[in-house]
Design an enzyme around this catalytic site. Structure first.
Site, PDB file in Angstrom:
ATOM      1  N   CYS A 141       0.825  -1.209   0.000  1.00 32.49           N
ATOM      2  CA  CYS A 141       0.000   0.000   0.000  1.00 32.49           C
ATOM      3  C   CYS A 141       0.859   1.259   0.000  1.00 32.49           C
ATOM      4  CB  CYS A 141      -0.933  -0.010   1.212  1.00 32.49           C
ATOM      5  SG  CYS A 141      -2.163  -1.332   1.144  1.00 32.49           S
ATOM      6  N   GLU A 160      -2.440  -5.275  -5.175  1.00 28.19           N
ATOM      7  CA  GLU A 160      -3.805  -5.469  -4.653  1.00 28.19           C
ATOM      8  C   GLU A 160      -4.826  -4.530  -5.295  1.00 28.19           C
ATOM      9  OE1 GLU A 160      -4.014  -5.301  -0.424  1.00 28.19           O
ATOM     10  OE2 GLU A 160      -2.816  -7.095  -0.124  1.00 28.19           O
TER      11      GLU A 160
END
Length: 822
Positions: free
Chosen positions: A407, A545
């Site tokens: 992230c 992701e």
């Protein structure tokens, strides 16, 4: 010829009323109910959510308001439109052929609603009905009763699978009541071997849980650059002043931005000393830990304002009681920015010291980049890494390092995407970055340091860059953002007019890593940083992701094609979303097949039961398609402990991964590091504080695999004297061969409450005076303190006994002692 015929049950209706809805508060996904006559309604699968909204950031529940389910008359496909935000500004759409598997979600404003409406809709009625005693608002239509049966079977199968995955060792006294110690024969067919990946076990570093600043990066001063900002996180007082204070009278401290050292580092401290005696202090990260006799490099950039002549500044390290642990001085007198340095030697071991700067001459001192570094860093590098923490990682023998994060790499919003160029060069010129985990990144640990660390450990560097879109959970507005749609989620990605420059940044990174130091711009910059030779980059990750939407696909494809064209030798690693199944997984694999992506990054955080019941997961993969990098995985129990149960479940699953090492090229547990009292995520592999490094039980699983890797997988079979499915699934065996040494490495996992007396037969192995070592990890399933223990192990020939303790992971490494040819 007889043909099978499906006969309809005669007492079932041809069609029934079908109702679709979400709860009024938007907290559920798309739910269904049915009715035989349209008055009394029955919930389908107890309110199972068949579609959930994926729009919005973490911390704010993703919501679905007023879903409208429509069936296209032309092809029978279902379309669902709903409102994705409380204000109604953002709408969403997803489609499905069968109401079970749904395609990618699209997000848009009401002005574009018509684009997502089917051309011909089978009529439905908006209606309020009572489901489970609660009035719900939704849409009603008629469907074949077989549709209801299909929905029920789907949800019941999911619930059944979940019941398997929820199995825990605390249930073992019941599950294995009366189970006696087992016997096993393990046959190893040494003539049946296949090549497997040489990079199978690695590590994934992300700056989460204070893993970098205050952690692996050895800098001891917090907020050294005065660039902390309230935008970094929600902590009170988190700004340019954070961690700094004036102690004493006749002195003040302010922050200025006029004529800074560098535009990327605009803030600096202005220290006004009316009368000598006051000190300017910093406690570091939870205190500054010092070791007696060790030397510490101190430096700062300083200048004095017009009207001040400057002078001697004492540099002290003081204990909490005020006692002096080290002292030196610098003479700050320049009218222009100048770097000043000295060395301090600690006279005692101290847990929590502070840095104190004490000007001896009145005046106005402008200070920036105030730094204290231990000389004892990993491999002795300046601007290096904390030695004990880095060594703990090196002891795992990782074959690669993925960095700078997942992230963190694609950031909270387009403007927060990690720009690698801002992380290299002189420290005073690096561009600080808000960490989406809620704190600050100085980026003193930048791309050069990551590459250098990989080289020091003999690990392949695997940098990961955003695929032109930020984190799918973004919630911060970017420079091009407009309204809720532009400030959340993928934000439309990097604007297309800016993609050319972004793609060039990706290509420049490869040149920085591999380019000729004399012939290329970025290769020269690497050489200027102290590394003329290329870093020999082979892999690069694009995306993490991500929602596999049209926005993502367009930008990923542009980046992938550009890298493939200019650097065909580089292996690009794509992404298939955050889960082991679902829309993003399906769409990601479809894109990988379409573009022929060499490798894809899979992630899944699952219960130990999932790892037990999915040991055939990669056996089912097509050997001719993209290879797999299992980039993030871990076993999660309620409360998120890292204990024997989770560690053995991971060890068990890795036996199946090694078996499929021709498909799975890389694996890395996540997250890697966590500073005590500063965690945003648990469990983690290694915890630490300023004094200690605390590997978890799971660390030893990773270390045992990393230190005992092979590049050939040797076929084996296990014959137990108990063929119960629950028993067999909790016994794992993997045998690999290290071609460099000729060693056979036998890995044995027993996730049962009884020991297993086994006979291991290496059929066809020509062992000459073999010696062996045994490494074992075992304990009570709840044990969080267990460590691996190694010892000599006697192997007299190809056929030898070994008793696997209950709840254990054992590695037996057999060395053949083959005489070298002259």
């Amino acid at each position: 010829m007889l043909q099978a015929k499906t006969t309809k049950v005669t007492n079932e209706p041809d069609s029934v009323f079908f109702f679709s809805y979400a709860d009024a508060e938007g907290q559920s996904g798309l739910r269904f109910a049915w009715s035989p006559e349209g008055t009394q309604w029955f919930s389908i699968a107890d309110g199972y959510d068949y579609v959930k909204c994926d729009f919005g950031p973490w911390g704010r529940q993703k919501k679905m308001f007023r879903p409208q389910l429509m069936q296209n008359r032309a092809d029978g496909h279902w379309h669902c439109l709903w409102t994705a935000t409380q204000s109604g500004e953002v709408l969403a759409h997803a489609a499905s052929a069968d109401l079970l598997k749904w395609g990618p979600q699209s997000y848009f404003t009401s002005a574009n609603r018509a684009r997502y409406l089917p051309s011909s809709i089978i009529p439905a009625i908006e209606k309020k009905v009572i489901v489970n005693g609660k009035e719900e608002n939704g849409w009603m239509q008629r469907v074949p009763y077989s549709t209801i049966e299909q929905l029920v079977r789907f949800a019941e199968h999911r619930k059944y699978r979940q019941s398997l995955y929820d199995e825990r060792t605390e249930q073992d006294p019941v599950r294995f009541a009366g189970l006696k110690p087992l016997e096993a024969t393990i046959n190893v067919q040494t003539s049946q071997a296949k090549p497997i990946s040489e990079h199978l076990i690695g590590v994934f570093f992300e700056d989460i849980n204070y893993a970098a600043d205050g952690g692996l990066y050895a800098e001891l001063i917090q907020n050294r650059d005065f660039e902390y900002s309230s935008k970094d996180g929600s902590r009170e007082g988190w700004d340019s002043n954070y961690a700094w204070s004036v102690r004493g009278d006749d002195a003040t401290f302010t922050i200025a931005t006029a004529n800074p050292i560098h535009e990327n580092n605009p803030h600096y401290a202005v220290l006004n000393i009316a009368k000598p005696g006051a000190s300017f202090q910093n406690p570091g990260f939870d205190g500054i830990t010092l070791k007696k006799g060790e030397k510490y490099d101190f430096s700062l950039f300083g200048r004095v304002s017009q009207g001040s002549k400057g002078g001697k500044v004492l540099v002290k390290l003081i204990n909490h009681d005020g006692s002096e642990i080290a002292s030196s001085s610098v003479n700050v007198s320049s009218k222009e920015w100048k770097k000043y340095s000295t060395v301090l030697t600690a006279n005692a071991d101290v847990r929590s010291a502070e840095l104190a700067l004490v000007p001896q001459v009145p005046g106005t001192y402008e200070l920036d980049m105030i730094s204290l570094f231990p000389q004892n860093t990993f491999r002795g590098h300046k601007n290096g890494l904390r030695a004990d923490l880095a060594q703990t990682l090196a002891d795992m023998k990782p074959r690669f390092v993925r960095f700078p994060g997942g992230c963190v790499a694609h950031g909270d919003g387009v403007d927060n995407i990690y720009d690698w160029k801002g992380s290299i060069g002189p420290l005073e010129a690096r561009k600080p970055l808000r960490n989406l985990w809620g704190y600050h990144q100085t980026r003193g640990l930048g791309y050069f340091e990551y590459f250098q660390f990989c080289e020091d450990m003999g690990a392949e560097p695997v940098p990961v860059l955003a695929a032109g879109v930020p984190c799918q959970n973004s919630g911060s507005c970017s420079h091009h953002s407009k309204g809720e749609l532009g400030c959340n989620g993928q934000q439309g990605g990097i604007p297309m007019e800016e993609m050319g420059a972004y793609i060039q940044d990706v290509l420049d990174l490869i040149e920085y890593a591999n380019g000729d130091a004399k012939k290329t711009v970025w290769g020269r910059k690497r050489a200027e940083a102290g590394h003329p030779k290329p870093f020999n980059l082979k892999f690069i990750g694009i995306g993490n992701e991500d929602l596999i939407t049209d926005i993502f696909v367009e930008r990923f494809t542009m980046i992938f094609n550009a890298v493939k064209e200019k650097y065909p030798e580089i292996t690009v690693i794509g992404t298939v979303g955050p889960f082991y199944e679902g829309t993003d997984y399906d769409e990601g694999w479809a894109l990988a097949s379409k573009l022929n992506i060499p490798m894809v990054d899979e992630h899944y955080y699952v219960a130990p039961g999932w790892l037990i019941h999915n040991q055939d997961y990669y056996d089912r993969y097509d050997r001719n398609k993209s290879k797999v990098y299992l980039g993030e995985y871990a076993a999660h129990l309620p409360g998120r402990p890292n204990n024997i149960e989770t560690a053995l479940a991971e060890a068990l699953y890795l036996t199946s991964v090694e078996r499929n090492g021709d498909v799975v090229s890389m694996t890395s547990y996540a997250p890697l590091l966590a500073k005590e009292n500063h965690t945003q995520w648990t469990p983690d592999l290694i915890y630490f504080n300023n004094e200690e490094v605390k590997p978890t039980v799971g660390y030893y699983t990773q270390q045992m695999y990393g230190q005992n890797a092979g590049i050939e997988y040797v076929a084996s079979s296990v014959n137990l004297n108990n063929n119960g499915d629950a028993v067999k699934k909790r016994v794992g065996v993997s045998v690999v061969k290290d071609e460099l040494t000729g060693d056979y490495i036998v890995k044995l996992v027993n996730l049962l409450p009884v020991e297993i007396t086994s006979q291991i037969k290496l059929d066809g192995a020509a062992l000459v005076n073999p010696t062996a070592t045994k490494t074992i990890l075992s304990g009570d399933p709840k044990d969080k303190e267990a460590k691996s223990v190694s010892s000599d192990f006697e192997v007299k020939g190809n056929d030898f006994p070994y008793t696997m303790p209950a709840y254990s992971f054992t590695v037996i490494r057999i060395h053949q002692n083959i005489a070298k040819k002259k």
